[in-house]
Design a protein around this motif. Structure first.
Motif, PDB file in Angstrom:
ATOM      1  N   THR A   1       0.864  -1.181   0.000  1.00 20.67           N
ATOM      2  CA  THR A   1       0.000   0.000   0.000  1.00 20.67           C
ATOM      3  C   THR A   1       0.904   1.236   0.000  1.00 20.67           C
ATOM      4  O   THR A   1       2.119   1.132   0.212  1.00 20.67           O
ATOM      5  N   ARG A   2       0.307   2.403  -0.200  1.00 20.61           N
ATOM      6  CA  ARG A   2       1.088   3.645  -0.108  1.00 20.61           C
ATOM      7  C   ARG A   2       1.775   3.728   1.255  1.00 20.61           C
ATOM      8  O   ARG A   2       2.957   4.032   1.367  1.00 20.61           O
ATOM      9  N   ARG A   3       1.016   3.456   2.281  1.00 21.98           N
ATOM     10  CA  ARG A   3       1.535   3.563   3.641  1.00 21.98           C
ATOM     11  C   ARG A   3       2.647   2.540   3.898  1.00 21.98           C
ATOM     12  O   ARG A   3       3.639   2.841   4.566  1.00 21.98           O
ATOM     13  N   HIS A   4       2.491   1.362   3.385  1.00 22.54           N
ATOM     14  CA  HIS A   4       3.499   0.323   3.544  1.00 22.54           C
ATOM     15  C   HIS A   4       4.814   0.737   2.895  1.00 22.54           C
ATOM     16  O   HIS A   4       5.896   0.598   3.485  1.00 22.54           O
ATOM     17  N   TRP A   5       4.751   1.268   1.675  1.00 28.12           N
ATOM     18  CA  TRP A   5       5.954   1.710   0.972  1.00 28.12           C
ATOM     19  C   TRP A   5       6.631   2.856   1.714  1.00 28.12           C
ATOM     20  O   TRP A   5       7.852   2.863   1.903  1.00 28.12           O
TER      21      TRP A   5
ATOM     22  N   ALA B   1       6.638  14.235   2.601  1.00 28.83           N
ATOM     23  CA  ALA B   1       7.567  14.219   1.473  1.00 28.83           C
ATOM     24  C   ALA B   1       7.679  12.810   0.891  1.00 28.83           C
ATOM     25  O   ALA B   1       7.792  12.635  -0.324  1.00 28.83           O
ATOM     26  N   ALA B   2       7.634  11.806   1.764  1.00 28.31           N
ATOM     27  CA  ALA B   2       7.715  10.427   1.292  1.00 28.31           C
ATOM     28  C   ALA B   2       6.467  10.031   0.526  1.00 28.31           C
ATOM     29  O   ALA B   2       6.541   9.338  -0.496  1.00 28.31           O
ATOM     30  N   PHE B   3       5.294  10.451   0.999  1.00 25.63           N
ATOM     31  CA  PHE B   3       4.059  10.155   0.265  1.00 25.63           C
ATOM     32  C   PHE B   3       4.065  10.840  -1.099  1.00 25.63           C
ATOM     33  O   PHE B   3       3.643  10.252  -2.103  1.00 25.63           O
ATOM     34  N   ALA B   4       4.537  12.079  -1.147  1.00 26.09           N
ATOM     35  CA  ALA B   4       4.593  12.795  -2.424  1.00 26.09           C
ATOM     36  C   ALA B   4       5.561  12.110  -3.381  1.00 26.09           C
ATOM     37  O   ALA B   4       5.297  12.002  -4.587  1.00 26.09           O
TER      38      ALA B   4
END
Length: 335
Positions: free
Chosen positions: A219-223, A262-265
């Motif tokens: 998932t996004r959160r996992h990555w 920043a990591a999510f972006a």
């Protein structure tokens, strides 16, 4: 022709259920999971599947079974020791060594193995990497498309991907593009992470019909959680070798003050393909529809007992006990 699969795991039960269901459906005669930490819930869930074996890879296992001085600290060393143990003890003709987020796609894998000449020791299986198309909300942790690397000189890669995406990826991949191997047992070969080890080297050829789907970050959160953990632990500190893109990703997050935003972006920039770009990439063979369906295999085998939605997966990550500041439970997904 009996083939098996081995992996070292520390993942949520739902992912392990999907892994087991997928490989059982493909025809694996033996599926062995080395649990890096005890997980009675996951073990109970998958133990009902014929051919599945769970080994608690604790300190006693490494000292008593393998003769080591306790449990290795590095994950890569544990994976190698476990895979070599599997090569010696699993009753299969061929053994595939993968991570828990790597899923084989093949029409008749046993037939491809049976067709190999006797002098072939191992098959190299190329891997694609999962990506998402913008605007398509995933219903399971396995949704999306399979991405393939951009070939050619750096100039062409930057033109196709864009300068920013090229900077943070390896020809479009966020993780590795080295593939994995399925190897004959009984020939004195040891299993590395990506290819067998022996002197003289194994005779390895490329698989023609099989491919590997790498779900790097379920998932996004996992990555993002993994990337934040890399930054916290000082991993990928040097911009060299095959880990250059991982270094660039980690450095970007650290330069942003280790701000999860920043990591999510960054995730969305390098892992989500704009809709207006996707069609051209399909025609160029850079992306394809996902060629495997682990969620479907899990539904067929476990029914409603397994929830593979992104929300459920993230919820389990949030409940995990952690020893690292970058763990998923400390990171909220702004979406």
């Amino acid at each position: 022709m009996r083939w098996g699969v081995v992996t070292t795991v520390a993942e949520p039960p739902a992912l392990l259920a999907a892994f087991v269901a997928h490989y059982a459906q493909l025809g694996a005669g033996a599926i062995r999971l080395y649990f890096d930490r005890p997980d009675p819930e996951a073990a109970a869930l998958i133990a009902q599947v014929t051919g599945v074996e769970v080994i608690d890879a604790d300190a006693a296992f490494y000292s008593e079974e393998l003769g080591l001085r306790g449990k290795p600290a590095q994950l890569n060393r544990k994976q190698r020791f476990n895979a070599d143990h599997a090569m010696r003890t699993m009753e299969v003709d061929w053994l595939l060594h993968v991570d828990a987020d790597e899923f084989l796609a093949a029409e008749d894998f046993a037939a491809e193995l049976a067709a190999q000449p006797p002098d072939v020791d191992s098959l190299h299986i190329a891997n694609g990497e999962r990506a998402w198309i913008a605007g398509q909300a995933p219903q399971t942790i396995f949704d999306g498309v399979l991405r393939w690397p951009v070939a050619g000189p750096r100039r062409r890669i930057r033109r196709i991907l864009g300068a920013e995406v090229a900077e943070f990826t390896d020809r479009g991949f966020c993780g590795h593009l080295w593939g994995k191997s399925v190897t004959r047992t009984g020939r004195g070969l040891k299993l590395g992470l990506h290819k067998p080890r022996r002197d003289p080297p194994a005779h390895q050829v490329a698989a023609k019909a099989a491919k590997l789907c790498h779900f790097d970050g379920l998932t996004r959160r996992h990555w993002v959680a993994k990337l934040m953990r890399y930054a916290e632990l000082g991993m990928y500190a040097e911009p060299k070798g095959p880990h250059r893109c991982r270094h660039a990703q980690v450095a970007h997050v650290k330069n942003a003050g280790s701000d999860p935003a920043a990591a999510f972006a960054l995730h969305d920039m390098i892992r989500v393909i704009p809709e207006d770009v996707a069609e051209g990439w399909r025609e160029a063979g850079l992306i394809e529809a996902m060629p495997c369906d682990p969620a479907g295999a899990a539904r067929a085998l476990f029914g409603d007992a397994v929830d593979l939605s992104p929300e459920a997966f993230d919820a389990v990550l949030s409940q995990k006990e952690t020893r690292a500041p970058g763990d998923a439970r400390l990171i909220a997904d702004p979406s």
